[in-house]
Design an enzyme around this catalytic site. Sequence first.
Site, PDB file in Angstrom:
ATOM      1  N   THR A   7       0.946  -1.270  -0.050  1.00 33.53           N
ATOM      2  CA  THR A   7      -0.068   0.127   0.072  1.00 33.53           C
ATOM      3  C   THR A   7       0.951   1.275  -0.314  1.00 33.53           C
ATOM      4  O   THR A   7       1.750   1.479   0.396  1.00 33.53           O
ATOM      5  CB  THR A   7      -1.094   0.084   1.252  1.00 33.53           C
ATOM      6  OG1 THR A   7      -1.780  -1.311   1.429  1.00 33.53           O
ATOM      7  CG2 THR A   7      -1.563   0.900   1.498  1.00 33.53           C
TER       8      THR A   7
ATOM      9  N   ARG B 278     -13.887  -7.136  -0.651  1.00 31.95           N
ATOM     10  CA  ARG B 278     -13.231  -6.815   0.378  1.00 31.95           C
ATOM     11  C   ARG B 278     -12.796  -4.864   0.537  1.00 31.95           C
ATOM     12  O   ARG B 278     -12.860  -4.613  -0.530  1.00 31.95           O
ATOM     13  CB  ARG B 278     -11.966  -7.506   0.686  1.00 31.95           C
ATOM     14  CG  ARG B 278     -11.775  -7.394   1.802  1.00 31.95           C
ATOM     15  CD  ARG B 278     -10.626  -6.545   1.262  1.00 31.95           C
ATOM     16  NE  ARG B 278      -9.335  -6.847   3.035  1.00 31.95           N
ATOM     17  CZ  ARG B 278      -8.470  -5.969   3.457  1.00 31.95           C
ATOM     18  NH1 ARG B 278      -7.750  -5.637   1.615  1.00 31.95           N
ATOM     19  NH2 ARG B 278      -7.454  -6.077   3.754  1.00 31.95           N
TER      20      ARG B 278
ATOM     21  N   GLY C 292     -10.636  -3.024   2.941  1.00 32.77           N
ATOM     22  CA  GLY C 292      -9.501  -2.752   3.604  1.00 32.77           C
ATOM     23  C   GLY C 292      -9.557  -1.264   4.734  1.00 32.77           C
ATOM     24  O   GLY C 292     -10.313  -0.326   4.728  1.00 32.77           O
TER      25      GLY C 292
END
Lengths: 320, 328
Positions: free
Chosen positions: B198, B226, B228
């Site tokens: 990231t 999903r 995060g």
Amino acid sequence: MGWAIALHGGAGDISLSLPAERRLPREAALHHCLQLGVAALKAQKHPLDVVELVVRELENHPNFNAGKGSVLTSRGTVEMEACIMDGNSKKCGAVSGLTTVVNAISLARLVMDNTPHIYLGFDGAEAFAREQGVETVDSSHFITPENIERLKQAKEADRVQMDYTQPIQKDEKSESPTGNGDSQIGTVGCVAVDKNGNLATATSTGGFVNKMVGRIGDTPIIGAGTYANNLCAVSATGKGETIIRGTVARDVAALMEYKGLSLKEAAAYVVECNPRGDVGLVAVSAKGEVTMPFNTTGMFRACATEDGYSEVGIWPSVQD
Amino acid sequence: MGGWAIAVHGGAGVDPNLPRERQEEAKKLLTRCLQIGISALRSNLPAIDVVELVVRELETDPLFNSGRGSALTENGTVEMEASIMDGPKRRCGAVSGLTTVKNPVSLARLVMEKSPHSYLAFSGAEEFARQQGVELVDNDYFITEENVGMLKLAKEANSILFDYRIPAAGLESCSVGAAANSPLVMNGLPISVYAPETVGCVAVDGEGRCAAATSTGGLMNKKAGRIGDSPLIGSGTYAGDLCGISCTGEGEAIIRGTLARDVAAVMEYKGLGLQESVDFVVKERLDEGRAGLIAVSRDGEVACGFNTNGMFRGFATEDGFMEVGIWE
């Protein structure tokens, strides 16, 4: 020490002249859900199961803005979101953008229990719901005539606001049968602690009327609308964008943890620090204390503790 | 008052066997991003503009896991998310589930500036992107050959990994390719497959305004849908009057720990300094999770903390300090 439970059906600009026919069913629902939670705690159910049970019941109630009765997006659709968190393990689950799941809170619980993730949204969350075999219905199940009317009014208000040649007819708006905010801002939530100090929180919502498709509010965001640790459990409601930037639920816990404030002090401080009219919350501590502060006109709320204290209310108590 | 400061990261958790060329490439990219940020700060751009500018650069470069070069979902597609926050008024914007937006961080900025909301996701976010006229590309643009290979490895590993926390021992006994032989595991996957890279940037400008931005492709082989920690205000990203923070690592641990908000809360409510707060949070708030973070304070300090094996990172401050590193 002892168990405690608190729940809410949303905070906002709830008119003091809310007609009895709209006030009474909501008060009855708050009573009913409180009793349900109290009975579950007395039967020694885990608080995580208790908050899920109570929020399911609130979702099923058409007068609150979650599950059936959710408010509509700008496109007339329903997009529900929910979040659940266990205090001791800090395990949590969240969902957004649900269109067919009857009980969003139970899907959040399944994300927590059955996936390596915390948060699933939109098509992926719907696909997970079908994998898990939870009850789903056609999206129209959630849409009430009252909310169709509410969206129409919101859209009309928008149009008027963009046309500066005509002032908004404020009076007309407040006289309309459904446009007076009594459940437009509603979110539902429940926090509970058992006599062993196990804490849990759950929050569920349809968002707010005329929201953009894809809008995510504070409810599913851990630390914003929902948070629990080993000190307290919090469920917040009000203006989502304010609650997100204020990390409201986490801040109540952080003030207890890092500044040593009591539950009541921490919750009151957080509500006070946020813009007036924006925030309400319910919270319980590991010691079995309960608090339900708000800086809005009102908050549909109820609580009970093991020592026999119980309260159901909408506006500030008279003695305040 | 200590003047401006900036920190960037390209993820926490680095394969110890990462080839030297790739390490050098990563350092070069971090250095280039720092330079961009430094010159923006020197020309008195507000911190919020600086973090957006730097994260755009990281997204556009295919090296790390954001924008081009994002990790792939189980369906082989890219779903990106990002958030940005401006300290002074704590205004914020976030996006999830983007599939065609070239620079997610800039769409997050537009959510903050141009919508009544803080967070838009999936088709609604894509629609908002089209309304706003941001640059759109085909989903294939984001997909690199390297990541297609990594997804294949992740899927092979998954076929024997039902519980994401099954220890690495189970993996080593299976031949799932060289990349899976690494002893380091994050989220149940060998670290080089898991691709935790990231990106994020935090900055404080000469006037003491803090800002933070984070952007990611998420987990390799993640379930479609999903979400995060990166787009979640208080988890992956946070900025207030005192500091700005961007986190990276195991998203679920970061969310449970409300990691970014906690650094600020420890400063605000416990009165600790920036580096002390970062250390406290990494030590006390992650449980068994693995993560790292970068932070700046309004006094122009920079700080970094991680409990992973390495973190791609770089810092610079107005007094001339500059550092780019990967390992301890």
